[in-house]
Design an enzyme around this catalytic site. Sequence first.
Site, PDB file in Angstrom:
ATOM      1  N   ASP A   9      28.612  49.492  94.389  1.00 51.58           N
ATOM      2  CA  ASP A   9      29.238  48.206  94.659  1.00 51.58           C
ATOM      3  C   ASP A   9      29.971  47.767  93.386  1.00 51.58           C
ATOM      4  O   ASP A   9      29.701  48.288  92.292  1.00 51.58           O
ATOM      5  CB  ASP A   9      28.140  47.201  95.032  1.00 51.58           C
ATOM      6  CG  ASP A   9      28.669  45.788  95.110  1.00 51.58           C
ATOM      7  OD1 ASP A   9      29.705  45.566  95.751  1.00 51.58           O
ATOM      8  OD2 ASP A   9      28.043  44.891  94.498  1.00 51.58           O
ATOM      9  N   ASP A  11      31.408  43.958  92.555  1.00 48.56           N
ATOM     10  CA  ASP A  11      31.141  42.618  92.021  1.00 48.56           C
ATOM     11  C   ASP A  11      29.658  42.329  91.874  1.00 48.56           C
ATOM     12  O   ASP A  11      28.882  42.523  92.823  1.00 48.56           O
ATOM     13  CB  ASP A  11      31.781  41.555  92.922  1.00 48.56           C
ATOM     14  CG  ASP A  11      33.292  41.576  92.805  1.00 48.56           C
ATOM     15  OD1 ASP A  11      33.790  41.281  91.711  1.00 48.56           O
ATOM     16  OD2 ASP A  11      33.959  41.921  93.795  1.00 48.56           O
ATOM     17  N   ASN A 128      23.905  44.943  94.546  1.00 48.32           N
ATOM     18  CA  ASN A 128      23.088  43.753  94.252  1.00 48.32           C
ATOM     19  C   ASN A 128      22.813  42.926  95.502  1.00 48.32           C
ATOM     20  O   ASN A 128      21.998  42.007  95.462  1.00 48.32           O
ATOM     21  CB  ASN A 128      23.784  42.875  93.203  1.00 48.32           C
ATOM     22  CG  ASN A 128      25.049  42.247  93.745  1.00 48.32           C
ATOM     23  OD1 ASN A 128      26.002  42.945  94.105  1.00 48.32           O
ATOM     24  ND2 ASN A 128      25.068  40.929  93.837  1.00 48.32           N
TER      25      ASN A 128
END
Length: 191
Positions: A9, A11, A128
């Site tokens: 991922d 961001d 996240n």
Amino acid sequence: MKRKILVLDLDETLIHSKNDGCNPRKEPTGTPDFVFRIFCKGRVKRVFVHYRPHVEDFLMVVSQWFELVIYTAGSEDYAAPVIDRLDDGRGIFSQRFYRQHCVPDGFDRTKDLTAVHRDLSSIFIIDNSPSAYKNFKQNAIPIESWYDDPNDTALLDLVPLLDSLRSADDVRKVLAKHRFFERRRESVDSW
Ligand SMILES: *[C@@H]1O[C@H](CO)[C@@H](O)[C@H](O)[C@H]1NC(C)=O
């Protein structure tokens, strides 16, 4: 040995950014690692990108171990220049998946690992956001969201686990064992 695919991922996993046109929950302090401009809703916006600590070393190591894929819920306009910068001309990301490749999930979006690779024994994701991998929990390595902590070591902390995944015949078995020991550790810590 099968070469495994590590899906990353963007961001709050590898970077955090802010732009002229919005107020994110947490603004990073200090000088951005780079700034670029995008055209958005009739305006030019500047995007200030901050690297998570150790991201460059992390990518250098894992790019030698795995095929790397970026899978972000961010728009292509925004994310492509960030990925280019992280790549730095090396060509370390074999594929890129953007917002349009995410699957609608209520008001949210989730990610489809089978769109990247059909053999789920050899693909895993670091993200996240648990909602991003809700359909692929067995293939997921959670990581804490990063906004601005200069002392964050989460990427480096994953290196031993990633090392053990290189030789796994099925990454899901190694990750299940890892989750088991993490839960045990947490329950011991909370005593
Ligand atoms: C980071 O670590 C240094 C040295 O241990 C400490 O002085 C500083 O307060 C820490 N910063 C944050 C934001 O936790």
